[in-house]
Design an enzyme around this catalytic site. Structure first.
Site, PDB file in Angstrom:
ATOM      1  N   GLU A 194      23.065 -18.860  -1.812  1.00  0.00           N
ATOM      2  CA  GLU A 194      22.571 -17.483  -1.939  1.00  0.00           C
ATOM      3  C   GLU A 194      22.371 -17.117  -3.397  1.00  0.00           C
ATOM      4  O   GLU A 194      23.070 -17.622  -4.281  1.00  0.00           O
ATOM      5  CB  GLU A 194      23.531 -16.469  -1.315  1.00  0.00           C
ATOM      6  CG  GLU A 194      23.321 -16.199   0.160  1.00  0.00           C
ATOM      7  CD  GLU A 194      24.225 -17.059   1.022  1.00  0.00           C
ATOM      8  OE1 GLU A 194      24.070 -17.009   2.255  1.00  0.00           O
ATOM      9  OE2 GLU A 194      25.070 -17.776   0.469  1.00  0.00           O
ATOM     10  N   THR A 195      21.402 -16.230  -3.607  1.00  0.00           N
ATOM     11  CA  THR A 195      21.187 -15.600  -4.904  1.00  0.00           C
ATOM     12  C   THR A 195      21.253 -14.096  -4.706  1.00  0.00           C
ATOM     13  O   THR A 195      20.651 -13.558  -3.768  1.00  0.00           O
ATOM     14  CB  THR A 195      19.839 -16.011  -5.507  1.00  0.00           C
ATOM     15  OG1 THR A 195      19.849 -17.423  -5.772  1.00  0.00           O
ATOM     16  CG2 THR A 195      19.562 -15.274  -6.805  1.00  0.00           C
TER      17      THR A 195
END
Length: 262
Positions: free
Chosen positions: A44-45
């Site tokens: 995830e970012t």
């Protein structure tokens, strides 16, 4: 704009779960955020709008390399670590509170996600070969699977092509611990959103903590459970029960701090 890579739920670099963090002056287009997340290639970012007036919560969204997700613990921890101090984030899962604790950890206040008993799906034995399934339970976005032993959790090689076709549930494989420092072990698989195995998953512990608390008869407000996520990178999550909320505690290490130029 400033962009960082942070190892969350880690005491040292190259442990825990790496997350991208991008600090924005204003909201960005979802297609652009998906492209950046695909470029970073982390599970995830986090995209945080820091130009928020006054004390309003900062808008925060999370993207895997292929999709937006409604909640991500480790990327929230990473964002709180980059920004420092006490933070409030406006997210798809409500307003999330984060603060640094005196012992150097970061606490996330996240909604509990207690799973309910459910029948094991037909595909489960094929997806997790060699696992003795003792129980299964479902929450809104998770399928929790209790394995016969921690050794089975550590050793399993999942059939990812089977898991990819099951739809919108992360699969949490968990078992009683094989070392005294922790209350349970787990691994998390989510190939349906582009994450074959998530190294350390904060949101999974929002389901794991209340489920194990009930099994261990430790449901009192303020009870603390320690989870080990037994991925190749590994990590430790400390969960505090607070009714319909979970306080997740972890450490984080910045391994890259630079400028995103697109």
């Amino acid at each position: 704009m400033r962009a960082c890579v942070v190892d969350s739920f880690a005491d040292n670099p190259f442990g825990g779960n790496p997350a991208g963090v991008v600090l924005l002056d204003a909201p960005a287009e979802p297609a652009w955020m998906r492209s950046v997340a695909a470029e970073f290639k982390h599970s995830e970012t986090a995209f945080v709008v820091t130009g928020t007036p006054g004390d309003d919560p900062k808008p925060l969204r999370w993207f895997t390399p292929t999709a937006e997700v409604p909640l991500c613990g480790h990327a929230t921890l990473a964002a709180a670590h980059v920004l420092g101090g006490e933070q409030r984030f406006d997210t798809a899962s409500g307003v999330l509170h984060c603060r640094s604790t005196p012992d150097g950890w970061i606490e996330l206040d996240l909604p509990a996600d207690p799973p309910e008993p459910a029948e094991p799906p037909d595909w489960l034995a094929k997806a997790l070969p060699g696992v003795d399934v003792l129980a299964t339970a479902r929450s809104a976005t998770k399928l929790l699977v209790l394995a016969g032993s921690a050794a089975q959790v550590r050793a399993v090689v999942p059939e990812l092509h089977v898991l990819t076709g099951i739809g919108g549930s992360d699969v949490i494989l968990t078992a009683a611990p094989d070392r005294p420092e922790v209350d349970f072990v787990s691994r998390v698989f989510a190939p349906h959103v582009g994450i074959p195995e998530d190294p350390v998953t904060g949101s999974a512990h929002c389901a794991l903590a209340p489920w194990w608390a009930a099994r261990l008869d430790r449901t009192a407000h303020g009870s603390v459970l320690i989870g080990e996520q037994a991925s190749a990178r590994g990590g430790t999550v400390r969960a505090v029960l607070r009714g319909d909320r979970i306080g997740l505690h972890g450490r984080a290490v910045t391994v890259l701090d630079g400028e995103l130029r697109v």
